[in-house]
Structures are given as C-alpha cells and as structure tokens.
Design a protein around this motif. Structure first.
Motif, mmCIF file in Angstrom:
data_model
loop_
_atom_site.group_PDB
_atom_site.id
_atom_site.type_symbol
_atom_site.label_atom_id
_atom_site.label_comp_id
_atom_site.label_asym_id
_atom_site.label_seq_id
_atom_site.Cartn_x
_atom_site.Cartn_y
_atom_site.Cartn_z
ATOM 1 N N LEU A 149 34.555 1.295 1.027
ATOM 2 C CA LEU A 149 35.816 0.655 1.406
ATOM 3 C C LEU A 149 36.935 0.960 0.415
ATOM 4 O O LEU A 149 38.098 1.103 0.798
ATOM 5 N N LYS A 150 36.592 1.090 -0.860
ATOM 6 C CA LYS A 150 37.609 1.374 -1.874
ATOM 7 C C LYS A 150 38.268 2.731 -1.663
ATOM 8 O O LYS A 150 39.411 2.942 -2.081
ATOM 9 N N THR A 151 37.575 3.649 -1.008
ATOM 10 C CA THR A 151 38.161 4.969 -0.754
ATOM 11 C C THR A 151 39.300 4.893 0.257
ATOM 12 O O THR A 151 40.088 5.841 0.376
ATOM 13 N N TYR A 152 39.386 3.785 0.979
ATOM 14 C CA TYR A 152 40.451 3.601 1.971
ATOM 15 C C TYR A 152 41.621 2.781 1.426
ATOM 16 O O TYR A 152 42.589 2.527 2.145
ATOM 17 N N LYS A 153 41.549 2.375 0.157
ATOM 18 C CA LYS A 153 42.484 1.371 -0.362
ATOM 19 C C LYS A 153 43.944 1.791 -0.233
ATOM 20 O O LYS A 153 44.814 0.977 0.067
ATOM 21 N N GLU A 154 44.227 3.069 -0.446
ATOM 22 C CA GLU A 154 45.615 3.512 -0.439
ATOM 23 C C GLU A 154 46.276 3.383 0.925
ATOM 24 O O GLU A 154 47.497 3.270 1.011
ATOM 25 N N ILE A 155 45.501 3.403 1.977
ATOM 26 C CA ILE A 155 46.099 3.334 3.322
ATOM 27 C C ILE A 155 46.158 1.893 3.838
ATOM 28 O O ILE A 155 46.700 1.644 4.915
ATOM 29 N N LEU A 156 45.614 0.942 3.081
ATOM 30 C CA LEU A 156 45.543 -0.433 3.554
ATOM 31 C C LEU A 156 46.855 -1.173 3.327
ATOM 32 O O LEU A 156 47.591 -0.899 2.382
ATOM 33 N N SER A 157 47.114 -2.144 4.195
ATOM 34 C CA SER A 157 48.211 -3.074 3.954
ATOM 35 C C SER A 157 47.863 -3.951 2.754
ATOM 36 O O SER A 157 46.695 -4.023 2.338
ATOM 37 N N LEU A 158 48.856 -4.621 2.205
ATOM 38 C CA LEU A 158 48.609 -5.511 1.073
ATOM 39 C C LEU A 158 47.604 -6.600 1.461
ATOM 40 O O LEU A 158 46.710 -6.952 0.680
ATOM 41 N N GLU A 159 47.724 -7.118 2.671
ATOM 42 C CA GLU A 159 46.802 -8.152 3.126
ATOM 43 C C GLU A 159 45.361 -7.638 3.152
ATOM 44 O O GLU A 159 44.429 -8.323 2.701
ATOM 45 N N ASP A 160 45.174 -6.418 3.645
ATOM 46 C CA ASP A 160 43.823 -5.856 3.688
ATOM 47 C C ASP A 160 43.306 -5.518 2.292
ATOM 48 O O ASP A 160 42.105 -5.611 2.023
ATOM 49 N N GLN A 161 44.215 -5.129 1.384
ATOM 50 C CA GLN A 161 43.807 -4.875 0.001
ATOM 51 C C GLN A 161 43.283 -6.163 -0.645
ATOM 52 O O GLN A 161 42.258 -6.161 -1.338
ATOM 53 N N ILE A 162 43.997 -7.259 -0.417
ATOM 54 C CA ILE A 162 43.561 -8.550 -0.966
ATOM 55 C C ILE A 162 42.249 -8.981 -0.314
ATOM 56 O O ILE A 162 41.353 -9.518 -0.976
ATOM 57 N N HIS A 163 42.127 -8.719 0.977
ATOM 58 C CA HIS A 163 40.887 -9.021 1.693
ATOM 59 C C HIS A 163 39.708 -8.257 1.075
ATOM 60 O O HIS A 163 38.624 -8.819 0.866
ATOM 61 N N LEU A 164 39.939 -6.986 0.753
ATOM 62 C CA LEU A 164 38.897 -6.166 0.140
ATOM 63 C C LEU A 164 38.537 -6.682 -1.249
ATOM 64 O O LEU A 164 37.356 -6.780 -1.601
ATOM 65 N N GLU A 165 39.556 -7.037 -2.030
ATOM 66 C CA GLU A 165 39.292 -7.561 -3.377
ATOM 67 C C GLU A 165 38.510 -8.870 -3.300
ATOM 68 O O GLU A 165 37.606 -9.119 -4.097
ATOM 69 N N PHE A 166 38.852 -9.706 -2.321
ATOM 70 C CA PHE A 166 38.104 -10.949 -2.128
ATOM 71 C C PHE A 166 36.641 -10.651 -1.806
ATOM 72 O O PHE A 166 35.728 -11.280 -2.347
ATOM 73 N N ASN A 167 36.409 -9.700 -0.909
ATOM 74 C CA ASN A 167 35.027 -9.368 -0.542
ATOM 75 C C ASN A 167 34.238 -8.850 -1.744
ATOM 76 O O ASN A 167 33.046 -9.143 -1.890
ATOM 77 N N GLU A 168 34.910 -8.086 -2.601
ATOM 78 C CA GLU A 168 34.240 -7.587 -3.804
ATOM 79 C C GLU A 168 33.838 -8.750 -4.718
ATOM 80 O O GLU A 168 32.723 -8.786 -5.250
ATOM 81 N N LEU A 169 34.729 -9.731 -4.856
ATOM 82 C CA LEU A 169 34.412 -10.903 -5.673
ATOM 83 C C LEU A 169 33.324 -11.755 -5.022
ATOM 84 O O LEU A 169 32.501 -12.359 -5.716
ATOM 85 N N THR A 170 33.316 -11.789 -3.694
ATOM 86 C CA THR A 170 32.261 -12.518 -2.983
ATOM 87 C C THR A 170 30.892 -11.921 -3.297
ATOM 88 O O THR A 170 29.921 -12.645 -3.541
ATOM 89 N N VAL A 171 30.817 -10.594 -3.279
ATOM 90 C CA VAL A 171 29.549 -9.924 -3.614
ATOM 91 C C VAL A 171 29.142 -10.255 -5.047
ATOM 92 O O VAL A 171 27.967 -10.530 -5.328
#
Length: 364
Positions: A149-171
């Motif tokens: 998922l991190k390989t897609y980070k540059e194309i994500l909206s800010l909301e999706d970036q925060i969503h991804l960071e949250f999921n990483e912290l959840t793990v």
C-alpha cells in the motif's frame, strides 16, 4: 445571480456546494438535499456534459455511503461502473457494507480487470486484503500488505494517506509493537487540521484501545468519548456505533453496569434504525458455523456484545429489545440463540482479534 447562470454553470455551482457540504461532514443538511434534487433535475438536460454527470453520481454515491443507504448507492452506480473507475470503487465499498468484504474484493478484482491502469482500484484491493489479514490475526500478511500500500502513497488523497497511516498503526497495536502514543496523537492532529472527522474518530478509538490495554481507564474513556462524539455529530454510518460499543464494554469492565446497559440499549436501537438487515441475519442463523461467519462483520459483533450485556445485566430490557428488533417475519428466535449469547459466543470470540489483553474491544 442564479438567473444569470447557464444550465451548465448552475450545475457546476450546485456540484461545488454539495462537495463542500460533504467535506464539512454536513450529511443531513437541508441544503445538501436541495442541491441533489436540483442536480437530478438538471441532469436530465442534454447540455450537461458526461463528466459533470459522472461527478454528480460520485457525490450522490458518497452521500449514500455516509448515511448508510448502500442499496441506493449500488443502484446509483450500476450503469456507470463500467465507465468510471471512481464510481466502480465507491460501488465496491457499498457492496462491502451491504454484502460483506469478500464480495467487495470480488467487485474490485473485476474493476481492475476492466480498468487495469487504475491505481485507486488496486490500492483499495490491497487495503481490503489488509483488513482480512488483521481480522484473521495474520500480522505477517498485514505488514506485507502495508508495504504494498505504501507504494501507492504518492497518488493517494490526503484522506487516504491518513487512512493508510491509521491502518499501519492498527497493525502495530494488534501485533503489540505500539510502545507509545506519539504517532497516534500526531495522526489525530493531521485529521483534525484537515476536517477529516471519520479518520479522527478512528484514531481516537484506537487511542482509547491503547490506554485500555495499559489500564489507564480515564484516558481510555476520554478517547472513546471523543470518538463517539464525532460519530454522533457527523452521523456517518461507517463506524457509527463502534466507539460507544467500546464505552459500553469498558464500563462493564469497571463494573459500571448501569452505564454499560444504557450504552447497550442506545447502540442496539441505533443499529436497528439504520441497518435492520443485520438483525435479520442474526435471527435467521441457526448453527455454530453461521454464528462464526458473523465475526467478519464488526457491526454484528457489536450488536451481539451489546445483546449479551443486556442478557446478563438487564434481562427485562433484553426481552423488550428483542421484541423491538425482531423482523416482522421472524416469529421466534433460533433455539440456540440465548445459549450462544450467554455462553458459546464468548469462548468463540476470545479466539479472534476482538479479544485483546483480556478485554473485548472493537477497532474502527
């Protein structure tokens, strides 16, 4: 000024107004309803471009997602799912909430086949594989999905970036690698500054879970309260009752049984007001295999945990609630249901990721 606009210009103005309402999490405002009605009427005029029409359908679908009208969302996007990948994506999200995550993943796979260059669909596909990995407690697979998922980070909206960071912290939390709250508090700040209330409520909920495992009861309750307040104010149906579920569970842990019962009743009736199909699924199940299938749906787990609180602590309230939430076509509960609620449910749920450090809790 409206009289000076062409139909196309007025359509754009209404689109931007609806967009702002959604960004402000003002999902139930009269203004938003007026915008969508006028957009619908104008969409019948031939001078409105296909791109404008697609954007209208996307905003309408996002509104349906926020208010929990998943069948309307699926119908709204039916014809355009093969034309626009964004509409295909939000349709898959609606399918997840209506028919489960496996059907969502199937929809995303079909979308990727039709739009092989679209990165949003690919990102969402791996994001949902991540959810399944977390649900199964397979944190090795979860971390592998995070790396993808991190390989897609540059194309994500800010909301999706925060969503991804949250999921990483959840793990990190569920794999017991979260040592402090600094990253999580930083994420709360980002979500707050950018008016991303849904992501902020998720972060507060995870913060409450972290403090709960540390037995810092006050900070845990304060965090769950903050998450629940956001979920109350926005009325967004994704994660709508999760923070209050944790408030009920932590109050039960602290032997504040009247508060736990109060939350349990509110949560069950809240779900019933917007997601009655979940109760039908519960009450038409009749064996252990079907009951274990529920564990992929955190909202059904929330309902079952709340029913158990009432069963154990307010049986009169439990029987009243059951009469309220039974579907009209269900005469009696499955004969195993009360045994399931009182006994086997707990032992089965303890084998899942809903059970953390001796406590039942639910992530957003």
């Amino acid at each position: 000024m409206e009289n000076d606009f062409s139909a196309s210009e007025l359509f754009d103005a209404l689109l931007m107004t609806a967009y702002c309402c959604l960004k402000l999490c003002d999902f139930h405002s009269d203004l938003l309803q007026v915008c969508f009605k006028e957009l619908h009427d104008l969409s019948l005029i031939t001078v409105i471009s296909p791109e404008q029409i697609r954007l209208y359908h996307l905003l309408q679908a996002k509104h349906y997602l926020a208010v929990g009208q998943y069948l309307a969302l699926i119908k709204q996007t039916d014809e355009l799912r093969i034309i626009d990948p964004k509409l295909r994506h939000i349709r898959a999200i609606g399918i997840k909430h209506q028919y489960g995550i496996n059907n969502c993943i199937l929809s995303l796979k079909r979308g990727i086949k039709r739009f092989p260059e679209n990165t949003l669909l690919k990102y969402s596909y791996y994001d949902h594989l991540l959810s399944i990995s977390i649900n199964k407690g397979d944190f090795k697979a979860a971390k592998a999905n995070i790396d993808i998922l991190k390989t897609y980070k540059e194309i994500l909206s800010l909301e999706d970036q925060i969503h991804l960071e949250f999921n990483e912290l959840t793990v990190l939390f569920y794999s017991k690698e979260m040592k402090d709250t600094r990253q999580l508090l930083g994420l709360c700040g980002k979500a707050y500054q950018n008016n991303l209330h849904v992501e902020l409520s998720r972060s507060y909920n995870l913060l409450g879970q972290f403090f709960w495992t540390k037995k810092d009861w006050k900070k845990a309750i304060d965090a769950f309260d903050a998450a629940a307040d956001l979920q109350d104010r926005t009325g967004h149906q994704t994660y709508r009752w999760i923070a209050k579920t944790n408030l009920a569970l932590i109050n039960l842990e602290l032997r504040n049984n009247p508060d736990a019962v109060m939350y349990a009743k509110e949560i069950i009736l809240g779900y019933y007001s917007s997601k009655r199909d979940k109760f039908k699924r519960i009450f038409t199940a009749d064996n252990k295999m079907m009951y274990t299938d529920f564990f992929t749906d955190k909202e059904i787990v929330s309902i079952l945990l709340m029913l158990r609180i009432l069963y154990k602590n307010d049986y009169t309230g439990y029987t009243q609630i059951i009469e309220t939430v039974k579907q009209p076509d269900i005469a009696v509960l499955p004969k195993e249901f009360e045994h399931f609620i009182s006994r086997s449910f707990v032992s089965m749920l303890k084998k899942t990721y809903y059970y953390v450090d001796g406590n039942f809790m639910i992530k957003c």
